[in-house]
Design an enzyme around this catalytic site. Sequence first.
Site, short mmCIF file in Angstrom:
data_model
loop_
_atom_site.label_atom_id
_atom_site.label_comp_id
_atom_site.label_asym_id
_atom_site.label_seq_id
_atom_site.Cartn_x
_atom_site.Cartn_y
_atom_site.Cartn_z
N GLY A 1 0.81 -1.21 0.00
CA GLY A 1 0.00 0.00 0.00
C GLY A 1 0.84 1.26 0.00
N GLY B 1 3.93 0.27 2.39
CA GLY B 1 4.75 -0.85 1.93
C GLY B 1 5.45 -0.55 0.61
N PRO C 1 -7.29 -0.92 10.29
CA PRO C 1 -8.40 0.05 10.35
C PRO C 1 -9.07 0.13 11.72
CG PRO C 1 -9.10 -1.93 9.20
CD PRO C 1 -7.65 -2.12 9.51
N PHE D 1 0.21 14.15 18.67
CA PHE D 1 0.77 15.50 18.85
C PHE D 1 0.57 16.35 17.59
CE2 PHE D 1 3.98 15.55 22.55
CZ PHE D 1 3.27 14.59 23.26
N CYS E 1 -4.50 8.29 8.78
CA CYS E 1 -3.81 8.01 10.05
C CYS E 1 -4.34 8.75 11.27
CB CYS E 1 -2.33 8.30 9.89
SG CYS E 1 -1.53 7.21 8.72
P1 NAD Z 1 -3.01 0.39 2.52
O1 NAD Z 1 -4.42 0.03 2.70
O2 NAD Z 1 -2.62 1.34 1.42
O3 NAD Z 1 -2.16 -0.94 2.28
C1 NAD Z 1 -2.33 -2.11 3.02
C2 NAD Z 1 -2.26 -3.28 2.06
O4 NAD Z 1 -2.21 -4.50 2.82
C3 NAD Z 1 -3.47 -3.42 1.12
O5 NAD Z 1 -3.03 -3.34 -0.23
C4 NAD Z 1 -4.07 -4.80 1.48
O6 NAD Z 1 -4.57 -5.49 0.35
C5 NAD Z 1 -2.86 -5.50 2.05
N1 NAD Z 1 -3.20 -6.64 2.92
C6 NAD Z 1 -4.10 -6.70 3.93
N2 NAD Z 1 -4.08 -7.92 4.51
C7 NAD Z 1 -3.13 -8.65 3.85
C8 NAD Z 1 -2.62 -9.97 4.01
N3 NAD Z 1 -3.07 -10.77 4.98
N4 NAD Z 1 -1.66 -10.39 3.16
C9 NAD Z 1 -1.19 -9.58 2.18
N5 NAD Z 1 -1.61 -8.30 2.00
C10 NAD Z 1 -2.57 -7.84 2.83
O7 NAD Z 1 -2.48 0.95 3.90
P2 NAD Z 1 -1.25 1.94 4.18
O8 NAD Z 1 -1.69 3.35 4.04
O9 NAD Z 1 -0.05 1.47 3.42
O10 NAD Z 1 -1.04 1.69 5.73
C11 NAD Z 1 -0.52 0.49 6.22
C12 NAD Z 1 -0.18 0.66 7.68
O11 NAD Z 1 0.81 1.70 7.83
C13 NAD Z 1 -1.36 1.09 8.55
O12 NAD Z 1 -1.23 0.49 9.81
C14 NAD Z 1 -1.17 2.60 8.67
O13 NAD Z 1 -1.74 3.10 9.85
C15 NAD Z 1 0.33 2.72 8.71
N6 NAD Z 1 0.86 4.02 8.23
C16 NAD Z 1 0.32 4.63 7.13
C17 NAD Z 1 0.86 5.83 6.68
C18 NAD Z 1 0.29 6.54 5.48
O14 NAD Z 1 0.67 7.67 5.23
N7 NAD Z 1 -0.59 5.93 4.71
C19 NAD Z 1 1.97 6.39 7.32
C20 NAD Z 1 2.50 5.72 8.42
C21 NAD Z 1 1.95 4.53 8.86
C1 UDX Z 2 0.61 11.90 8.84
C2 UDX Z 2 1.91 12.20 9.60
O1 UDX Z 2 2.37 13.51 9.25
C3 UDX Z 2 2.98 11.17 9.26
O2 UDX Z 2 4.14 11.39 10.04
C4 UDX Z 2 2.41 9.79 9.57
O3 UDX Z 2 3.37 8.81 9.22
C5 UDX Z 2 1.11 9.55 8.81
O4 UDX Z 2 0.17 10.58 9.12
P1 UDX Z 2 -0.23 12.29 6.37
O5 UDX Z 2 -1.57 12.01 6.97
O6 UDX Z 2 0.19 11.57 5.15
O7 UDX Z 2 0.90 12.05 7.47
O8 UDX Z 2 -0.14 13.86 6.01
P2 UDX Z 2 0.06 15.18 6.90
O9 UDX Z 2 0.98 16.07 6.17
O10 UDX Z 2 0.41 14.89 8.29
O11 UDX Z 2 -1.39 15.86 6.85
C6 UDX Z 2 -2.49 15.30 7.51
C7 UDX Z 2 -3.69 16.22 7.40
O12 UDX Z 2 -3.49 17.42 8.16
C8 UDX Z 2 -3.97 16.72 5.97
O13 UDX Z 2 -5.35 16.74 5.74
C9 UDX Z 2 -3.40 18.12 5.96
O14 UDX Z 2 -4.00 18.95 4.99
C10 UDX Z 2 -3.73 18.57 7.37
N1 UDX Z 2 -2.87 19.66 7.85
C11 UDX Z 2 -1.53 19.49 7.97
C12 UDX Z 2 -3.46 20.87 8.24
O15 UDX Z 2 -4.67 21.03 8.16
N2 UDX Z 2 -2.64 21.87 8.72
C13 UDX Z 2 -1.30 21.72 8.84
O16 UDX Z 2 -0.63 22.67 9.29
C14 UDX Z 2 -0.72 20.49 8.46
#
Ligand code: NAD
Ligand code: UDX
Length: 480
Positions: A10, A13, A89, A222, A272
């Site tokens: 995702g 990853g 989720p 935070f 997130c």
């Molecule tokens: P995502 O939904 O984009 O990706 C997750 C993927 O995992 C999906 O493609 C799904 O099909 C796959 N999956 C689920 N179960 C599976 C299984 N059993 N085997 C193989 N594949 C499987 O999610 P994401 O945004 O990449 O987030 C993943 C994790 O990282 C979450 O816990 C999220 O909170 C955390 N995270 C996300 C962000 C972000 O910016 N999106 C940043 C930091 C941490």
């Molecule tokens: C966030 C964290 O920043 C990142 O460290 C963590 O790994 C995943 O969650 P992300 O959600 O991808 O990242 O984007 P971010 O830039 O944090 O923005 C989150 C939301 O806050 C957005 O909707 C953005 O528009 C909003 N935002 C951000 C504000 O409204 N005001 C700001 O000053 C900053």
Amino acid sequence: MVKICCIGAGYVGGPTMAVIALKCPSIEVAVVDISVSRINAWNSDELPIYEPGLDEVVKQCRGKNLFFSTNVEKHVSEADIIFVSVNTPTKTRGLGAGKAADLTYWESAARMIADVSKSDKIVVEKSTVPVKTAEAIEKILSHNSKGIKYQILSNPEFLAEGTAIEDLFKPDRVLIGGRDTPGGQKAIHALRDVYAHWVPQDRIICTNLWSAELSKLAANAFLAQRISSVNAMSALCEATGANVTQVSHAVGRDTRIGPKFLNASVGFGGSCFQKDILNLVYICECNGLTEVANYWKQVIKVNDYQKSRFVNRVVSSMFNTVSGKKIAILGFAFKKDTGDTRETPAIDVCKGLLGDKANLSIYDPQVTMDQIQKDLSMNKFDWDHPIHLQPMSPTTVKQVSVAWDAYEAAKDAHGLCILTEWDEFRALDYQKIFNSLQKPAFVFDGRNIVDVKKLREIGFIVYSIGKPLDSWLKDIPAMA
Ligand code: NAD
Ligand code: UDX
């Protein structure tokens, strides 16, 4: 050759592993997923996510030491280090529904690792998980171990979407938590060696497992709290004639506070912040810490308030009704430079306006019509369950159309709502837009990107979050 496998291709990853492959040519990286369409997209010229700089990184490594595959079991069984980056989720039903993290996908990944492994493994929590998840994972793996040794590490990801590649190239820090045992410390060193290919040693922080798990939830809480703080101030600015941009600037010049993350907005979105704070609240409640839980809950409440406050401004400004009126929505993604719409404030704002029977014409440079329709017809919290990664649901919202550009969206509309801060919206020809709008012509800027003075000179009635109000708006009673 060290082999890494990442379960979950995702937003985290995919980019994370692509950067590891780029920076560590001696490591073979396989990214696996149960979603065939996602893996096909990773192997094509149209990657499944839009992220500046990602295409170049993937092109440089794919087929050399970076592979995307649906053959989950093969790559897991061959790997030395397994990252688990599946979605975590918010639970939609049962115990903790609406707050607790749903670890179904994590648990099924852990059981599969136990099933197919034939050699010792380091299992890395990359997903954001509740504190103490490593203990549960250890139990699943050790009770099904067949003599294989597992070390669990917590290595939460701090990248932000839209700047993921930059963040991965130059992280503020890499956090690795592990057991304080010889085996645990050896595993920490092995993972540290991977990051040491490009991250300076002093930016790699090693802690115990629970500190690493909790630090991720704390960091997001935070960050979100700063936005709710400035958004709360924006409401007070509107009531008093202060300007939130000036207040943020003045506050942020205090070196103890700092200038970042103080932009008032229509509300924070993304996959997130809300999910992780709700998870934190649930953990606090489970530990009997009601006051602490209530403190963090307020961050979400203010965010919800900010979104409904915006909708109320739109409706009350336009003679208290938007029924049958065309409203142009500029921007649907949760922030600029991403096509991601998960928990975007645009969903709540659009649903609010639809609730008042508006007709919406939506334009976003990176979000498709299918995605917008899906988002507006989906229930809260359903978005992060894999079934929704599959093709469209049949429901469509009739009052919604999707435009090819901002001018088309605005044509004959009564008002314009800016919900994402895309750079192109700053550079629009607002005189041209004014000419094509119904009069009086309204702009509601949920991201503070327009030049308010200039737009007022053109003839618009302008609302900009936390800025001194237009005389038109001042006469309208303040909202709850
Ligand atoms: P995502 O939904 O984009 O990706 C997750 C993927 O995992 C999906 O493609 C799904 O099909 C796959 N999956 C689920 N179960 C599976 C299984 N059993 N085997 C193989 N594949 C499987 O999610 P994401 O945004 O990449 O987030 C993943 C994790 O990282 C979450 O816990 C999220 O909170 C955390 N995270 C996300 C962000 C972000 O910016 N999106 C940043 C930091 C941490
Ligand atoms: C966030 C964290 O920043 C990142 O460290 C963590 O790994 C995943 O969650 P992300 O959600 O991808 O990242 O984007 P971010 O830039 O944090 O923005 C989150 C939301 O806050 C957005 O909707 C953005 O528009 C909003 N935002 C951000 C504000 O409204 N005001 C700001 O000053 C900053």
